[in-house]
Design a protein around this motif. Structure first.
Motif, PDB file in Angstrom:
ATOM      1  N   ARG A 171       0.873  -1.181   0.000  1.00 25.11           N
ATOM      2  CA  ARG A 171       0.000   0.000   0.000  1.00 25.11           C
ATOM      3  C   ARG A 171       0.905   1.224   0.000  1.00 25.11           C
ATOM      4  O   ARG A 171       1.688   1.429   0.944  1.00 25.11           O
ATOM      5  CB  ARG A 171      -0.929   0.010   1.211  1.00 25.11           C
ATOM      6  N   LYS A 242       0.404   5.824 -11.643  1.00 29.25           N
ATOM      7  CA  LYS A 242      -1.032   6.108 -11.622  1.00 29.25           C
ATOM      8  C   LYS A 242      -1.625   5.522 -10.343  1.00 29.25           C
ATOM      9  O   LYS A 242      -0.996   4.692  -9.676  1.00 29.25           O
ATOM     10  CB  LYS A 242      -1.732   5.529 -12.855  1.00 29.25           C
ATOM     11  N   THR A 243      -2.830   5.957 -10.020  1.00 30.51           N
ATOM     12  CA  THR A 243      -3.480   5.506  -8.788  1.00 30.51           C
ATOM     13  C   THR A 243      -4.378   4.305  -9.066  1.00 30.51           C
ATOM     14  O   THR A 243      -4.641   3.944 -10.213  1.00 30.51           O
ATOM     15  CB  THR A 243      -4.310   6.649  -8.188  1.00 30.51           C
ATOM     16  N   GLY A 244      -4.847   3.697  -7.974  1.00 28.08           N
ATOM     17  CA  GLY A 244      -5.719   2.539  -8.100  1.00 28.08           C
ATOM     18  C   GLY A 244      -4.991   1.258  -7.751  1.00 28.08           C
ATOM     19  O   GLY A 244      -3.928   1.257  -7.127  1.00 28.08           O
ATOM     20  N   SER A 245      -5.557   0.122  -8.175  1.00 28.79           N
ATOM     21  CA  SER A 245      -4.932  -1.187  -7.962  1.00 28.79           C
ATOM     22  C   SER A 245      -3.963  -1.445  -9.114  1.00 28.79           C
ATOM     23  O   SER A 245      -4.380  -1.702 -10.247  1.00 28.79           O
ATOM     24  CB  SER A 245      -5.998  -2.283  -7.894  1.00 28.79           C
ATOM     25  N   LEU A 246      -2.692  -1.391  -8.821  1.00 25.02           N
ATOM     26  CA  LEU A 246      -1.650  -1.507  -9.842  1.00 25.02           C
ATOM     27  C   LEU A 246      -0.998  -2.877  -9.730  1.00 25.02           C
ATOM     28  O   LEU A 246      -0.524  -3.271  -8.652  1.00 25.02           O
ATOM     29  CB  LEU A 246      -0.619  -0.402  -9.668  1.00 25.02           C
ATOM     30  N   ALA A 279      -1.942  -1.374  -3.831  1.00 27.90           N
ATOM     31  CA  ALA A 279      -2.954  -0.315  -3.749  1.00 27.90           C
ATOM     32  C   ALA A 279      -2.241   1.036  -3.725  1.00 27.90           C
ATOM     33  O   ALA A 279      -1.466   1.322  -2.807  1.00 27.90           O
ATOM     34  CB  ALA A 279      -3.808  -0.493  -2.506  1.00 27.90           C
TER      35      ALA A 279
END
Length: 551
Positions: A171, A242-246, A279
Protein backbone atom coordinates in the motif's frame (compact mmCIF):
# COMPACT_ATOMS: atom_id res chain seq x y z
CA UNK A 1 74.62 -49.14 -22.59
CA UNK A 2 73.32 -45.75 -21.45
CA UNK A 3 73.51 -44.54 -25.04
CA UNK A 4 71.51 -47.56 -26.22
CA UNK A 5 68.84 -46.76 -23.60
CA UNK A 6 68.55 -43.19 -24.86
CA UNK A 7 68.14 -44.40 -28.45
CA UNK A 8 65.42 -46.81 -27.38
CA UNK A 9 63.52 -44.07 -25.57
CA UNK A 10 63.81 -41.80 -28.61
CA UNK A 11 62.41 -44.56 -30.80
CA UNK A 12 59.47 -45.04 -28.45
CA UNK A 13 58.76 -41.27 -28.47
CA UNK A 14 58.87 -41.21 -32.27
CA UNK A 15 56.49 -44.13 -32.41
CA UNK A 16 54.16 -42.38 -30.00
CA UNK A 17 54.17 -39.23 -32.16
CA UNK A 18 53.42 -41.28 -35.27
CA UNK A 19 50.64 -43.07 -33.43
CA UNK A 20 49.14 -39.81 -32.23
CA UNK A 21 48.98 -38.45 -35.74
CA UNK A 22 46.07 -40.76 -36.66
CA UNK A 23 43.06 -39.37 -38.52
CA UNK A 24 40.44 -37.65 -36.31
CA UNK A 25 37.20 -39.49 -35.57
CA UNK A 26 33.88 -38.63 -33.91
CA UNK A 27 31.81 -40.36 -31.21
CA UNK A 28 28.38 -39.05 -30.10
CA UNK A 29 26.43 -40.56 -27.19
CA UNK A 30 23.12 -39.69 -25.49
CA UNK A 31 22.51 -41.15 -22.03
CA UNK A 32 19.86 -42.20 -21.29
CA UNK A 33 17.90 -42.45 -24.52
CA UNK A 34 14.63 -42.90 -22.68
CA UNK A 35 13.95 -40.33 -19.98
CA UNK A 36 11.10 -38.37 -18.43
CA UNK A 37 9.84 -34.93 -19.40
CA UNK A 38 11.08 -33.73 -15.99
CA UNK A 39 14.53 -35.28 -16.43
CA UNK A 40 17.64 -34.21 -18.32
CA UNK A 41 19.89 -36.40 -20.50
CA UNK A 42 23.63 -36.15 -21.09
CA UNK A 43 24.75 -35.52 -24.68
CA UNK A 44 28.51 -36.14 -25.09
CA UNK A 45 30.46 -35.36 -28.26
CA UNK A 46 33.95 -36.91 -28.27
CA UNK A 47 36.50 -35.98 -30.93
CA UNK A 48 39.47 -38.39 -31.12
CA UNK A 49 42.84 -37.14 -32.31
CA UNK A 50 41.82 -33.54 -33.00
CA UNK A 51 44.40 -31.57 -34.97
CA UNK A 52 43.15 -28.17 -33.83
CA UNK A 53 40.16 -26.63 -32.07
CA UNK A 54 36.96 -28.45 -33.07
CA UNK A 55 33.86 -26.44 -34.03
CA UNK A 56 30.69 -28.31 -33.00
CA UNK A 57 27.31 -27.98 -34.70
CA UNK A 58 24.56 -29.97 -32.95
CA UNK A 59 22.36 -29.83 -36.03
CA UNK A 60 18.63 -30.31 -35.56
CA UNK A 61 17.31 -31.05 -32.07
CA UNK A 62 13.91 -32.67 -32.50
CA UNK A 63 11.67 -32.28 -29.43
CA UNK A 64 14.76 -31.45 -27.35
CA UNK A 65 16.32 -28.28 -25.96
CA UNK A 66 19.72 -27.56 -24.45
CA UNK A 67 19.46 -26.64 -20.77
CA UNK A 68 23.15 -26.76 -19.84
CA UNK A 69 26.63 -26.69 -21.32
CA UNK A 70 28.71 -27.13 -23.19
CA UNK A 71 31.41 -28.14 -20.77
CA UNK A 72 34.68 -29.15 -22.42
CA UNK A 73 37.46 -31.53 -21.41
CA UNK A 74 40.66 -33.00 -22.84
CA UNK A 75 41.88 -36.58 -22.35
CA UNK A 76 45.37 -38.06 -22.96
CA UNK A 77 45.89 -41.80 -22.58
CA UNK A 78 48.64 -44.36 -23.34
CA UNK A 79 47.62 -47.81 -24.58
CA UNK A 80 50.40 -50.30 -25.50
CA UNK A 81 52.84 -47.45 -25.99
CA UNK A 82 50.49 -45.44 -28.21
CA UNK A 83 49.24 -41.97 -27.21
CA UNK A 84 45.56 -41.14 -27.72
CA UNK A 85 44.11 -37.66 -27.38
CA UNK A 86 40.43 -36.72 -27.20
CA UNK A 87 38.39 -33.56 -26.69
CA UNK A 88 34.87 -33.85 -25.26
CA UNK A 89 31.92 -31.46 -25.33
CA UNK A 90 29.11 -32.24 -22.86
CA UNK A 91 25.57 -30.80 -23.04
CA UNK A 92 22.49 -31.34 -20.90
CA UNK A 93 19.26 -31.64 -22.91
CA UNK A 94 15.63 -31.90 -21.88
CA UNK A 95 12.47 -32.92 -23.70
CA UNK A 96 10.03 -30.29 -24.92
CA UNK A 97 6.99 -32.57 -24.82
CA UNK A 98 6.18 -36.25 -24.43
CA UNK A 99 6.96 -38.28 -27.57
CA UNK A 100 9.79 -39.16 -29.93
CA UNK A 101 12.98 -37.07 -29.99
CA UNK A 102 16.23 -37.03 -31.93
CA UNK A 103 19.68 -35.44 -31.99
CA UNK A 104 21.69 -34.56 -35.07
CA UNK A 105 23.29 -35.47 -37.23
CA UNK A 106 26.09 -33.72 -35.29
CA UNK A 107 28.82 -32.06 -37.38
CA UNK A 108 32.35 -31.22 -36.22
CA UNK A 109 34.80 -29.22 -38.34
CA UNK A 110 38.56 -29.28 -37.76
CA UNK A 111 40.91 -27.34 -40.04
CA UNK A 112 38.92 -27.99 -43.20
CA UNK A 113 37.98 -31.58 -42.24
CA UNK A 114 34.28 -32.31 -41.56
CA UNK A 115 33.16 -35.18 -39.30
CA UNK A 116 29.49 -36.19 -39.22
CA UNK A 117 27.57 -38.52 -36.87
CA UNK A 118 24.49 -40.62 -37.35
CA UNK A 119 21.04 -39.55 -36.15
CA UNK A 120 20.45 -40.49 -32.49
CA UNK A 121 16.85 -41.31 -31.56
CA UNK A 122 15.38 -40.85 -28.07
CA UNK A 123 12.03 -41.18 -26.30
CA UNK A 124 10.45 -38.70 -23.86
CA UNK A 125 7.95 -40.18 -21.38
CA UNK A 126 5.70 -38.50 -18.80
CA UNK A 127 7.01 -37.60 -15.35
CA UNK A 128 10.46 -38.70 -14.22
CA UNK A 129 12.25 -42.02 -14.69
CA UNK A 130 15.22 -41.22 -12.43
CA UNK A 131 16.09 -44.56 -10.75
CA UNK A 132 14.86 -44.80 -7.17
CA UNK A 133 17.14 -46.20 -4.52
CA UNK A 134 16.23 -49.74 -3.49
CA UNK A 135 15.42 -50.52 0.10
CA UNK A 136 18.29 -52.14 1.96
CA UNK A 137 21.21 -51.08 4.04
CA UNK A 138 20.78 -47.53 5.29
CA UNK A 139 23.60 -45.09 5.93
CA UNK A 140 23.89 -42.99 9.05
CA UNK A 141 24.28 -39.96 6.73
CA UNK A 142 21.30 -38.25 5.03
CA UNK A 143 23.18 -38.88 1.77
CA UNK A 144 25.53 -41.85 1.52
CA UNK A 145 28.90 -40.34 0.47
CA UNK A 146 29.89 -43.68 -1.13
CA UNK A 147 26.50 -44.44 -2.64
CA UNK A 148 27.50 -43.49 -6.20
CA UNK A 149 30.70 -45.52 -6.05
CA UNK A 150 29.19 -48.69 -4.52
CA UNK A 151 25.87 -48.42 -6.44
CA UNK A 152 24.01 -48.05 -3.11
CA UNK A 153 21.70 -45.03 -3.41
CA UNK A 154 19.57 -43.70 -0.59
CA UNK A 155 15.89 -42.97 -1.18
CA UNK A 156 15.56 -39.74 -3.14
CA UNK A 157 14.16 -36.88 -1.13
CA UNK A 158 11.62 -34.75 -3.06
CA UNK A 159 13.05 -31.27 -3.58
CA UNK A 160 10.95 -28.14 -3.45
CA UNK A 161 11.72 -25.31 -5.86
CA UNK A 162 9.60 -22.15 -5.73
CA UNK A 163 9.81 -18.81 -7.54
CA UNK A 164 8.32 -15.89 -5.64
CA UNK A 165 8.04 -12.11 -5.80
CA UNK A 166 8.50 -10.17 -2.58
CA UNK A 167 7.48 -6.51 -2.14
CA UNK A 168 8.54 -4.35 0.77
CA UNK A 169 5.04 -2.77 0.88
CA UNK A 170 1.67 -3.35 -0.79
CA UNK A 171 0.00 0.00 0.00
CA UNK A 172 1.65 3.22 -1.19
CA UNK A 173 0.80 6.75 -2.23
CA UNK A 174 1.29 7.99 -5.79
CA UNK A 175 5.01 8.55 -6.34
CA UNK A 176 6.20 6.45 -3.36
CA UNK A 177 8.95 3.91 -4.28
CA UNK A 178 8.49 0.15 -3.82
CA UNK A 179 11.32 -2.44 -3.70
CA UNK A 180 10.42 -5.60 -5.66
CA UNK A 181 12.54 -8.76 -5.40
CA UNK A 182 12.29 -12.02 -7.33
CA UNK A 183 13.57 -14.84 -5.10
CA UNK A 184 14.27 -18.53 -5.68
CA UNK A 185 13.41 -20.72 -2.67
CA UNK A 186 14.70 -24.30 -2.83
CA UNK A 187 15.37 -27.35 -0.69
CA UNK A 188 17.45 -28.96 -3.45
CA UNK A 189 21.11 -29.80 -3.01
CA UNK A 190 22.27 -27.30 -5.62
CA UNK A 191 21.12 -25.00 -8.45
CA UNK A 192 22.77 -25.74 -11.80
CA UNK A 193 20.97 -23.30 -14.10
CA UNK A 194 18.46 -20.46 -14.27
CA UNK A 195 16.81 -19.08 -17.41
CA UNK A 196 13.96 -16.57 -17.69
CA UNK A 197 10.82 -17.72 -19.46
CA UNK A 198 8.84 -14.58 -18.57
CA UNK A 199 11.29 -11.90 -17.47
CA UNK A 200 10.18 -9.17 -15.04
CA UNK A 201 8.25 -6.31 -16.64
CA UNK A 202 6.31 -3.56 -14.90
CA UNK A 203 3.74 -1.67 -17.03
CA UNK A 204 2.32 1.33 -15.22
CA UNK A 205 5.46 1.69 -13.10
CA UNK A 206 8.69 3.61 -13.40
CA UNK A 207 11.23 0.81 -12.91
CA UNK A 208 14.97 0.77 -12.30
CA UNK A 209 16.93 -2.48 -12.04
CA UNK A 210 19.25 -2.84 -9.06
CA UNK A 211 22.63 -4.20 -10.10
CA UNK A 212 23.24 -7.67 -8.59
CA UNK A 213 26.25 -8.32 -6.36
CA UNK A 214 29.32 -10.03 -7.80
CA UNK A 215 28.51 -13.13 -5.76
CA UNK A 216 24.98 -14.24 -4.88
CA UNK A 217 24.79 -15.73 -1.40
CA UNK A 218 21.77 -17.62 -0.12
CA UNK A 219 19.99 -17.19 3.18
CA UNK A 220 17.88 -19.62 5.16
CA UNK A 221 14.20 -18.66 5.43
CA UNK A 222 11.11 -20.46 6.67
CA UNK A 223 7.89 -20.38 4.65
CA UNK A 224 4.78 -22.24 5.85
CA UNK A 225 6.90 -24.27 8.27
CA UNK A 226 9.41 -25.36 5.59
CA UNK A 227 13.04 -24.22 5.63
CA UNK A 228 14.39 -23.04 2.27
CA UNK A 229 17.63 -21.70 0.90
CA UNK A 230 16.66 -18.34 -0.62
CA UNK A 231 18.51 -16.70 -3.52
CA UNK A 232 17.62 -13.23 -4.82
CA UNK A 233 17.69 -13.42 -8.63
CA UNK A 234 16.35 -9.94 -9.52
CA UNK A 235 15.70 -6.62 -7.77
CA UNK A 236 13.90 -3.53 -9.04
CA UNK A 237 12.85 -0.24 -7.52
CA UNK A 238 9.36 0.70 -8.72
CA UNK A 239 7.50 4.02 -8.58
CA UNK A 240 3.77 4.00 -9.41
CA UNK A 241 2.71 6.32 -12.21
CA UNK A 242 -1.03 6.11 -11.62
CA UNK A 243 -3.48 5.51 -8.79
CA UNK A 244 -5.72 2.54 -8.10
CA UNK A 245 -4.93 -1.19 -7.96
CA UNK A 246 -1.65 -1.51 -9.84
CA UNK A 247 -0.50 -5.00 -10.83
CA UNK A 248 3.01 -6.41 -10.45
CA UNK A 249 2.95 -9.12 -13.17
CA UNK A 250 4.13 -12.64 -12.40
CA UNK A 251 7.43 -13.99 -13.71
CA UNK A 252 8.53 -17.40 -14.98
CA UNK A 253 11.84 -19.23 -15.15
CA UNK A 254 13.37 -22.58 -16.08
CA UNK A 255 15.49 -23.93 -13.22
CA UNK A 256 18.02 -26.77 -13.22
CA UNK A 257 18.86 -28.45 -9.90
CA UNK A 258 20.12 -31.64 -8.27
CA UNK A 259 18.27 -33.39 -5.47
CA UNK A 260 21.25 -35.06 -3.81
CA UNK A 261 25.01 -35.17 -4.33
CA UNK A 262 27.04 -33.53 -7.05
CA UNK A 263 26.81 -36.73 -9.10
CA UNK A 264 23.03 -36.99 -8.92
CA UNK A 265 21.14 -36.53 -12.22
CA UNK A 266 20.12 -32.98 -13.03
CA UNK A 267 16.44 -32.09 -13.08
CA UNK A 268 14.91 -29.10 -14.88
CA UNK A 269 11.57 -27.57 -13.92
CA UNK A 270 9.62 -24.45 -14.84
CA UNK A 271 8.23 -22.27 -12.11
CA UNK A 272 6.08 -19.14 -12.15
CA UNK A 273 5.16 -16.60 -9.50
CA UNK A 274 1.61 -15.25 -9.09
CA UNK A 275 0.66 -11.68 -9.95
CA UNK A 276 0.72 -9.24 -7.04
CA UNK A 277 -1.41 -6.12 -6.59
CA UNK A 278 -0.37 -2.86 -4.93
CA UNK A 279 -2.95 -0.32 -3.75
CA UNK A 280 -1.84 3.17 -4.88
CA UNK A 281 -3.63 6.03 -3.14
CA UNK A 282 -3.80 9.57 -4.61
CA UNK A 283 -2.05 12.49 -2.94
CA UNK A 284 -4.03 15.37 -1.44
CA UNK A 285 -4.33 18.54 -3.57
CA UNK A 286 -0.84 19.98 -3.99
CA UNK A 287 0.11 23.43 -2.71
CA UNK A 288 1.82 26.09 -4.81
CA UNK A 289 5.51 25.28 -5.18
CA UNK A 290 5.07 21.49 -5.36
CA UNK A 291 7.18 19.81 -8.11
CA UNK A 292 6.31 16.13 -7.50
CA UNK A 293 8.75 15.21 -4.69
CA UNK A 294 7.63 12.24 -2.56
CA UNK A 295 9.69 10.81 0.30
CA UNK A 296 12.17 11.89 2.94
CA UNK A 297 13.49 14.81 0.87
CA UNK A 298 14.55 18.38 1.67
CA UNK A 299 15.23 21.52 -0.37
CA UNK A 300 18.10 23.95 0.34
CA UNK A 301 19.21 27.12 -1.48
CA UNK A 302 22.64 28.76 -1.77
CA UNK A 303 24.22 31.66 -3.67
CA UNK A 304 27.82 31.78 -4.89
CA UNK A 305 29.47 34.21 -4.69
CA UNK A 306 27.49 36.45 -2.39
CA UNK A 307 29.41 39.58 -3.43
CA UNK A 308 30.30 40.49 -7.01
CA UNK A 309 31.37 43.49 -9.05
CA UNK A 310 28.83 45.11 -11.34
CA UNK A 311 28.86 43.32 -14.70
CA UNK A 312 29.69 39.92 -13.18
CA UNK A 313 27.27 37.07 -12.50
CA UNK A 314 26.31 34.92 -9.51
CA UNK A 315 24.88 31.38 -9.41
CA UNK A 316 21.79 30.54 -7.35
CA UNK A 317 21.52 26.80 -6.54
CA UNK A 318 18.54 24.79 -5.26
CA UNK A 319 19.36 21.26 -4.03
CA UNK A 320 16.90 18.44 -3.34
CA UNK A 321 18.49 15.72 -1.20
CA UNK A 322 17.38 12.56 0.58
CA UNK A 323 15.49 9.35 -0.21
CA UNK A 324 12.43 9.25 -2.46
CA UNK A 325 11.32 9.53 -6.09
CA UNK A 326 14.25 11.78 -7.08
CA UNK A 327 14.34 10.93 -10.83
CA UNK A 328 10.69 11.95 -11.29
CA UNK A 329 10.84 15.36 -9.59
CA UNK A 330 10.55 18.37 -11.90
CA UNK A 331 12.75 21.48 -11.69
CA UNK A 332 11.50 24.03 -9.13
CA UNK A 333 8.85 26.35 -10.56
CA UNK A 334 9.57 29.03 -7.96
CA UNK A 335 12.99 30.60 -7.33
CA UNK A 336 14.17 33.36 -4.99
CA UNK A 337 14.27 36.31 -7.40
CA UNK A 338 14.59 40.07 -7.79
CA UNK A 339 13.33 42.46 -10.46
CA UNK A 340 16.86 43.91 -10.61
CA UNK A 341 18.40 40.66 -11.93
CA UNK A 342 18.41 39.03 -15.33
CA UNK A 343 17.90 35.23 -14.98
CA UNK A 344 18.70 32.40 -17.38
CA UNK A 345 17.36 28.84 -17.66
CA UNK A 346 18.74 26.55 -14.94
CA UNK A 347 21.14 23.70 -15.57
CA UNK A 348 20.97 20.45 -13.61
CA UNK A 349 23.42 18.07 -11.95
CA UNK A 350 22.32 14.75 -10.43
CA UNK A 351 23.91 12.17 -8.16
CA UNK A 352 21.39 9.36 -7.65
CA UNK A 353 21.89 5.77 -6.44
CA UNK A 354 19.39 2.91 -6.70
CA UNK A 355 19.98 -0.05 -4.37
CA UNK A 356 18.32 -2.14 -1.66
CA UNK A 357 17.64 1.04 0.32
CA UNK A 358 15.59 2.46 -2.58
CA UNK A 359 16.38 5.69 -4.44
CA UNK A 360 18.61 8.17 -2.67
CA UNK A 361 21.04 10.95 -3.50
CA UNK A 362 20.60 14.54 -4.67
CA UNK A 363 19.63 16.76 -7.59
CA UNK A 364 20.92 20.30 -7.98
CA UNK A 365 19.53 23.03 -10.24
CA UNK A 366 21.71 26.11 -10.88
CA UNK A 367 20.49 29.44 -12.29
CA UNK A 368 22.75 32.28 -13.45
CA UNK A 369 21.89 35.77 -12.21
CA UNK A 370 23.17 39.01 -13.82
CA UNK A 371 22.31 42.18 -11.79
CA UNK A 372 21.04 45.18 -13.76
CA UNK A 373 22.19 47.74 -11.17
CA UNK A 374 24.81 47.95 -8.42
CA UNK A 375 23.83 47.89 -4.77
CA UNK A 376 22.53 45.35 -2.26
CA UNK A 377 19.88 43.13 -3.78
CA UNK A 378 17.48 40.89 -1.88
CA UNK A 379 16.08 37.82 -3.62
CA UNK A 380 12.55 37.37 -2.32
CA UNK A 381 11.86 34.07 -0.49
CA UNK A 382 9.76 31.27 -1.96
CA UNK A 383 8.06 28.21 -0.46
CA UNK A 384 8.55 24.71 -1.93
CA UNK A 385 6.81 21.51 -0.81
CA UNK A 386 7.56 17.78 -0.42
CA UNK A 387 4.95 15.07 0.23
CA UNK A 388 5.89 12.95 3.25
CA UNK A 389 4.26 9.47 2.97
CA UNK A 390 4.94 8.68 6.64
CA UNK A 391 2.99 11.74 7.78
CA UNK A 392 0.49 11.62 4.91
CA UNK A 393 0.82 15.37 4.28
CA UNK A 394 2.91 18.00 2.52
CA UNK A 395 5.93 19.48 4.26
CA UNK A 396 6.60 23.08 3.19
CA UNK A 397 10.05 24.64 3.17
CA UNK A 398 10.92 28.34 2.85
CA UNK A 399 13.99 29.21 0.77
CA UNK A 400 15.33 32.72 1.23
CA UNK A 401 15.53 35.60 1.41
CA UNK A 402 18.97 35.57 -0.25
CA UNK A 403 21.13 38.70 -0.34
CA UNK A 404 23.56 39.66 -3.09
CA UNK A 405 25.95 42.62 -2.86
CA UNK A 406 26.87 44.22 -6.20
CA UNK A 407 29.80 46.63 -6.01
CA UNK A 408 29.55 49.73 -8.22
CA UNK A 409 32.25 50.15 -10.86
CA UNK A 410 35.05 52.61 -9.97
CA UNK A 411 34.50 56.21 -11.14
CA UNK A 412 36.32 57.25 -14.32
CA UNK A 413 38.83 60.07 -13.53
CA UNK A 414 38.29 63.37 -15.44
CA UNK A 415 41.51 64.71 -17.01
CA UNK A 416 42.42 68.32 -15.90
CA UNK A 417 44.76 70.50 -18.00
CA UNK A 418 47.69 72.00 -16.11
CA UNK A 419 47.86 75.83 -16.22
CA UNK A 420 50.75 77.34 -18.15
CA UNK A 421 53.48 78.92 -16.01
CA UNK A 422 54.82 82.34 -16.90
CA UNK A 423 58.40 82.19 -18.11
CA UNK A 424 59.97 85.57 -18.52
CA UNK A 425 62.78 84.16 -20.60
CA UNK A 426 60.39 82.36 -22.90
CA UNK A 427 58.69 85.55 -24.08
CA UNK A 428 61.69 86.93 -25.96
CA UNK A 429 62.16 83.55 -27.55
CA UNK A 430 58.48 83.45 -28.55
CA UNK A 431 58.71 86.91 -29.86
CA UNK A 432 61.81 85.97 -31.70
CA UNK A 433 60.04 82.89 -33.10
CA UNK A 434 57.10 84.98 -34.23
CA UNK A 435 59.40 87.48 -35.66
CA UNK A 436 61.38 84.81 -37.44
CA UNK A 437 58.30 82.94 -38.76
CA UNK A 438 57.70 85.21 -41.71
CA UNK A 439 61.28 84.73 -42.71
CA UNK A 440 60.72 80.89 -43.01
CA UNK A 441 57.53 81.42 -44.99
CA UNK A 442 55.32 79.06 -42.72
CA UNK A 443 53.21 80.56 -39.90
CA UNK A 444 53.80 78.75 -36.59
CA UNK A 445 50.10 78.60 -35.74
CA UNK A 446 49.63 76.40 -38.79
CA UNK A 447 52.17 73.92 -37.47
CA UNK A 448 50.48 73.90 -34.06
CA UNK A 449 47.02 73.38 -35.56
CA UNK A 450 48.27 70.55 -37.75
CA UNK A 451 49.97 68.78 -34.87
CA UNK A 452 46.84 69.15 -32.75
CA UNK A 453 44.63 67.70 -35.50
CA UNK A 454 46.93 64.72 -36.02
CA UNK A 455 47.01 64.04 -32.28
CA UNK A 456 43.25 64.17 -31.97
CA UNK A 457 42.82 61.84 -34.94
CA UNK A 458 45.33 59.32 -33.63
CA UNK A 459 43.81 59.40 -30.16
CA UNK A 460 40.33 58.84 -31.55
CA UNK A 461 41.49 55.88 -33.62
CA UNK A 462 43.28 54.30 -30.66
CA UNK A 463 40.30 54.91 -28.38
CA UNK A 464 37.95 53.37 -30.94
CA UNK A 465 40.14 50.28 -31.37
CA UNK A 466 40.56 49.77 -27.63
CA UNK A 467 36.84 50.23 -27.01
CA UNK A 468 36.02 47.88 -29.87
CA UNK A 469 38.44 45.26 -28.55
CA UNK A 470 36.99 45.51 -25.05
CA UNK A 471 33.50 45.36 -26.51
CA UNK A 472 34.12 41.95 -28.10
CA UNK A 473 36.45 40.57 -25.45
CA UNK A 474 35.70 36.95 -24.47
CA UNK A 475 36.93 35.24 -21.30
CA UNK A 476 40.28 33.49 -21.81
CA UNK A 477 40.42 29.73 -21.97
CA UNK A 478 41.38 27.93 -18.77
CA UNK A 479 43.73 24.98 -18.69
CA UNK A 480 41.81 21.69 -18.70
CA UNK A 481 38.52 23.43 -19.51
CA UNK A 482 35.98 21.03 -21.06
CA UNK A 483 33.86 21.95 -24.12
CA UNK A 484 30.74 22.10 -21.90
CA UNK A 485 32.47 24.49 -19.48
CA UNK A 486 33.75 26.66 -22.35
CA UNK A 487 30.24 26.77 -23.83
CA UNK A 488 28.93 28.03 -20.50
CA UNK A 489 31.58 30.80 -20.40
CA UNK A 490 30.68 31.84 -23.95
CA UNK A 491 26.96 31.84 -23.17
CA UNK A 492 27.42 34.05 -20.09
CA UNK A 493 29.63 36.47 -22.08
CA UNK A 494 27.07 36.56 -24.90
CA UNK A 495 24.19 37.27 -22.52
CA UNK A 496 26.07 40.04 -20.73
CA UNK A 497 27.00 41.66 -24.06
CA UNK A 498 23.38 41.49 -25.18
CA UNK A 499 22.21 43.55 -22.18
CA UNK A 500 23.85 46.61 -23.80
CA UNK A 501 23.76 45.60 -27.46
CA UNK A 502 19.99 45.17 -27.64
CA UNK A 503 19.49 48.91 -27.01
CA UNK A 504 21.66 49.89 -30.01
CA UNK A 505 20.21 50.63 -33.46
CA UNK A 506 21.32 47.28 -34.89
CA UNK A 507 20.20 45.30 -31.83
CA UNK A 508 16.86 44.26 -33.29
CA UNK A 509 18.51 42.98 -36.49
CA UNK A 510 21.01 40.88 -34.49
CA UNK A 511 18.53 39.36 -32.02
CA UNK A 512 17.72 36.33 -34.16
CA UNK A 513 21.37 35.39 -34.58
CA UNK A 514 22.01 35.92 -30.87
CA UNK A 515 19.14 33.60 -29.89
CA UNK A 516 20.36 30.93 -32.34
CA UNK A 517 23.87 31.06 -30.87
CA UNK A 518 22.46 30.83 -27.37
CA UNK A 519 20.46 27.71 -28.23
CA UNK A 520 23.48 26.04 -29.83
CA UNK A 521 25.64 26.79 -26.78
CA UNK A 522 22.98 25.32 -24.49
CA UNK A 523 22.82 22.21 -26.71
CA UNK A 524 26.56 21.67 -26.21
CA UNK A 525 26.32 22.24 -22.46
CA UNK A 526 23.49 19.75 -21.95
CA UNK A 527 24.42 17.23 -24.67
CA UNK A 528 23.78 13.60 -23.50
CA UNK A 529 26.99 12.12 -22.15
CA UNK A 530 28.78 15.40 -22.88
CA UNK A 531 30.68 13.99 -25.85
CA UNK A 532 33.72 15.77 -27.26
CA UNK A 533 32.43 18.98 -28.88
CA UNK A 534 35.79 20.78 -29.06
CA UNK A 535 35.50 21.68 -32.74
CA UNK A 536 31.87 22.77 -32.34
CA UNK A 537 32.74 25.06 -29.42
CA UNK A 538 35.66 26.58 -31.37
CA UNK A 539 33.33 27.38 -34.27
CA UNK A 540 30.72 28.84 -31.91
CA UNK A 541 33.38 31.03 -30.28
CA UNK A 542 34.32 32.51 -33.68
CA UNK A 543 30.65 33.19 -34.43
CA UNK A 544 30.08 34.87 -31.05
CA UNK A 545 33.12 37.11 -31.59
CA UNK A 546 31.92 38.01 -35.08
CA UNK A 547 28.43 38.87 -33.82
CA UNK A 548 29.82 41.17 -31.16
CA UNK A 549 31.95 43.03 -33.69
CA UNK A 550 28.97 43.77 -35.92
CA UNK A 551 26.99 45.46 -33.15
Amino acid sequence: MFRSLLMALAALAAAAVVASAADPSLEVTLEPRRFGIEDAARLEIRVLEPSGTPAVDLGALTNLQVVGGPSTGTELSWINGSATRATTFTYMVQGVEVGAAAVGPVTVRIQGLELRSELIAAEIVPGSVVPQQPAGRRSVFPTDPFGDLMQRRQPTRSARVELRQVLDRDRVVLGQPVLARVVLDTTAGGIDGFEWVDAPSYPGWWAQRVEPPERIAGEVVEVDGIRYNRFVVARHVLVPLKTGSLAVPGVGARIGFRTGSLFAPQQVVERTSPELVVAVAPRPPAPVGYAGAVGDLRYTASLEPQRIAFGESAVLSIELKGSGNLPLVEAPALWPSSADCETYPPEEESSIAVDDRGIHGSRVWRMTLVPRNPGELELAPVELAVFDPAAGSYRKQALGPVRLVVDAPPATPTPVAEPETADPQARPQSAQTVTDAPERGTPQWLWVAGALAVGLLAGGVVTFLVARRRHVALPPRREGESPAERARQLQVALERWWLDARAKPRGEALEGEMQALRRELEAVRFAPGRADHSETVSDLEDRVRGLMRRA
